[in-house]
Design an enzyme around this catalytic site. Sequence first.
Site, PDB file in Angstrom:
ATOM      1  N   LEU A  55      34.467  -8.692 -23.497  1.00  0.00           N
ATOM      2  CA  LEU A  55      34.119  -7.738 -22.458  1.00  0.00           C
ATOM      3  C   LEU A  55      35.308  -6.813 -22.287  1.00  0.00           C
ATOM      4  O   LEU A  55      36.454  -7.249 -22.403  1.00  0.00           O
ATOM      5  CB  LEU A  55      33.832  -8.436 -21.120  1.00  0.00           C
ATOM      6  CG  LEU A  55      32.618  -9.358 -21.031  1.00  0.00           C
ATOM      7  CD1 LEU A  55      32.588 -10.029 -19.655  1.00  0.00           C
ATOM      8  CD2 LEU A  55      31.329  -8.619 -21.291  1.00  0.00           C
ATOM      9  N   ASP A  56      35.061  -5.538 -21.999  1.00  0.00           N
ATOM     10  CA  ASP A  56      36.161  -4.615 -21.741  1.00  0.00           C
ATOM     11  C   ASP A  56      36.998  -5.115 -20.571  1.00  0.00           C
ATOM     12  O   ASP A  56      36.500  -5.834 -19.695  1.00  0.00           O
ATOM     13  CB  ASP A  56      35.624  -3.219 -21.391  1.00  0.00           C
ATOM     14  CG  ASP A  56      34.940  -2.553 -22.575  1.00  0.00           C
ATOM     15  OD1 ASP A  56      35.178  -2.969 -23.728  1.00  0.00           O
ATOM     16  OD2 ASP A  56      34.160  -1.609 -22.340  1.00  0.00           O
ATOM     17  N   ARG A  57      38.251  -4.698 -20.547  1.00  0.00           N
ATOM     18  CA  ARG A  57      39.163  -5.088 -19.457  1.00  0.00           C
ATOM     19  C   ARG A  57      38.530  -4.845 -18.083  1.00  0.00           C
ATOM     20  O   ARG A  57      38.611  -5.688 -17.194  1.00  0.00           O
ATOM     21  CB  ARG A  57      40.464  -4.278 -19.574  1.00  0.00           C
ATOM     22  CG  ARG A  57      41.465  -4.574 -18.461  1.00  0.00           C
ATOM     23  CD  ARG A  57      42.543  -3.495 -18.352  1.00  0.00           C
ATOM     24  NE  ARG A  57      43.472  -3.541 -19.448  1.00  0.00           N
ATOM     25  CZ  ARG A  57      44.731  -4.023 -19.373  1.00  0.00           C
ATOM     26  NH1 ARG A  57      45.165  -4.520 -18.223  1.00  0.00           N
ATOM     27  NH2 ARG A  57      45.521  -3.995 -20.413  1.00  0.00           N
TER      28      ARG A  57
END
Length: 216
Positions: A55-57
Amino acid sequence: MLKDTVLFIDGEALVIDKPNGLPVDRPRDGSRSVEDLLDELRFGFQRRPLPVHRLDRDTSGCLLLARNPKAHKRFGQAFEAGAVTKRYIAVLEGNPKDDSGTIDLPLVKISSAEEGWRMTGAANGKPALTRWKVLERKGARTLVAFYPETGRTHQLRVHAAEGLGMPIVGDPVYGGGGPAVMLHAAGLTMPRPGKAEVSAEAPLPVRFHNIGFGRG
């Protein structure tokens, strides 16, 4: 404390509600990541669990980890085969004219010295398909559910900005930026032959309630 974010756990699978702002892999700047905190998630096992996907930051929500190498391989194959059902919740800058639809927009990676790399829609890109549905309209913004059929990098962010013409609120790359990116991995379901499916739901974070969505 990641051990307080566990949504699902059994002998081979673990799903956590990843906080926004926490990257999965250790970033170049050396800031804290999920990778640094995996020891918290052993729960009596000798091995540390390993993330199966990313998942993106700035995206919060359901992150699947495998508790042994064989499970990690099987789970990875399930993602590649498109067998994992994922549901994301996002707030868009704008109001779609329809209440639901499908975005079919292939994606390709581009880069420049000035702006770095990003993804964009292109006919020669990798296939990317997302179903979407409006959940709530409020002023000039809309709460939507995204159901990605593929798992391309930044797929939902680009499909919102370029496919719908309405970037996700707070997106610093494909939108106007802001205090927080309003994208949340709310649900994940993965079938397992001969075993109960892995299924988890991550509640809507406070940052959505703070801008008026999902209170009721």
